[in-house]
Design a protein around this motif. Structure first.
Motif, short mmCIF file in Angstrom:
data_model
loop_
_atom_site.label_atom_id
_atom_site.label_comp_id
_atom_site.label_asym_id
_atom_site.label_seq_id
_atom_site.Cartn_x
_atom_site.Cartn_y
_atom_site.Cartn_z
N UNK A 1 0.85 -1.18 0.00
CA UNK A 1 0.00 0.00 0.00
C UNK A 1 0.89 1.24 0.00
N UNK A 2 0.69 2.10 -1.00
CA UNK A 2 1.52 3.30 -1.16
C UNK A 2 0.61 4.46 -1.56
N UNK A 3 0.83 5.62 -0.92
CA UNK A 3 0.12 6.83 -1.37
C UNK A 3 0.69 7.25 -2.71
N UNK A 4 -0.18 7.73 -3.58
CA UNK A 4 0.27 8.23 -4.87
C UNK A 4 -0.90 8.64 -5.73
N UNK A 5 -0.61 9.44 -6.73
CA UNK A 5 -1.63 9.88 -7.67
C UNK A 5 -2.12 8.70 -8.51
N UNK A 6 -1.16 7.85 -8.88
CA UNK A 6 -1.45 6.66 -9.66
C UNK A 6 -0.33 5.64 -9.39
N UNK A 7 -0.38 4.51 -10.08
CA UNK A 7 0.62 3.46 -9.82
C UNK A 7 2.04 3.92 -10.15
N UNK A 8 2.20 4.69 -11.22
CA UNK A 8 3.53 5.19 -11.57
C UNK A 8 4.10 6.11 -10.51
N UNK A 9 3.26 6.98 -9.98
CA UNK A 9 3.68 7.88 -8.92
C UNK A 9 4.04 7.10 -7.65
N UNK A 10 3.22 6.10 -7.31
CA UNK A 10 3.48 5.28 -6.13
C UNK A 10 4.77 4.48 -6.30
N UNK A 11 4.99 3.96 -7.49
CA UNK A 11 6.23 3.22 -7.75
C UNK A 11 7.44 4.15 -7.61
N UNK A 12 7.31 5.37 -8.09
CA UNK A 12 8.40 6.34 -7.98
C UNK A 12 8.71 6.64 -6.50
#
Length: 187
Positions: free
Chosen positions: A11-22
């Protein structure tokens, strides 16, 4: 990632999956653990600990509850200056959501990272605090973080009494890595 071949749902905060992965990649670079990341085995779950259903749709929350075999809950709002009310969403409500996930379809073990800050008694030279020593009471805990962790542990005790296998790990001071010194409050 080093000791298992399991799929990891993170579970990661982020705008989308790419942002969360970053965000994961940036943290791994900061802590110098990036070589251990295997994104072929990491399922990034874009959500937020402070939101109902962890910020997921009800269908996604339900699907995640069906998938996970164990939950490692180390997420928290950590600030020794914030009042309880500011830390309650992440530390108390977030823990409630994690327990709801673990109990949704079957009994899933939860490993919860707490704090030695839940103990109110003063340190006495030559006497160790035992896991069997009472925690709290909240009015003697000096800040909102310690109080929120105390409340979360109370909720965990209720879940345990209802059959959820929960292990609590009360860590003390968390500081820089012994080899490279990386830590969140350094530099």
């Amino acid at each position: 990632m080093r000791t298992t071949t399991a799929r990891i749902h993170c579970l990661v905060r982020g705008v989308d999956e790419g942002d969360a992965r970053a965000r994961i990649e940036a943290a791994a670079q900061w802590y110098r653990t990036g070589a251990d990341l295997d994104f072929d085995r990491i399922d990034i779950v874009v959500g937020d600990l402070v939101e109902p259903a962890l910020g997921l749709t009800e269908d996604d929350f339900d699907a995640l509850a069906r998938l996970v075999d164990v939950v490692y809950h180390a997420g928290a709002g950590v600030n020794w200056l914030y009042p309880y009310e500011a830390l309650r969403p992440a530390n108390v409500a977030g823990t409630e959501e994690i327990l709801r996930l673990a109990a949704r379809h079957r009994t899933v073990p939860v490993h919860y990272v707490s704090s030695t800050g839940v103990y109110a008694q003063e340190a006495v030279e030559g006497r160790r605090i035992s896991v069997d020593d009472p925690i709290g009471p909240p009015e003697l805990l000096s800040n909102g973080y310690r109080q929120a962790k105390w409340v979360a542990e109370g909720i965990i005790d209720i879940a345990r009494s209802r059959g959820i296998p929960v292990s609590v790990y009360r860590v003390d001071v968390v500081s820089g890595d012994q080899v490279n010194g990386a830590c969140t409050s350094c530099g």
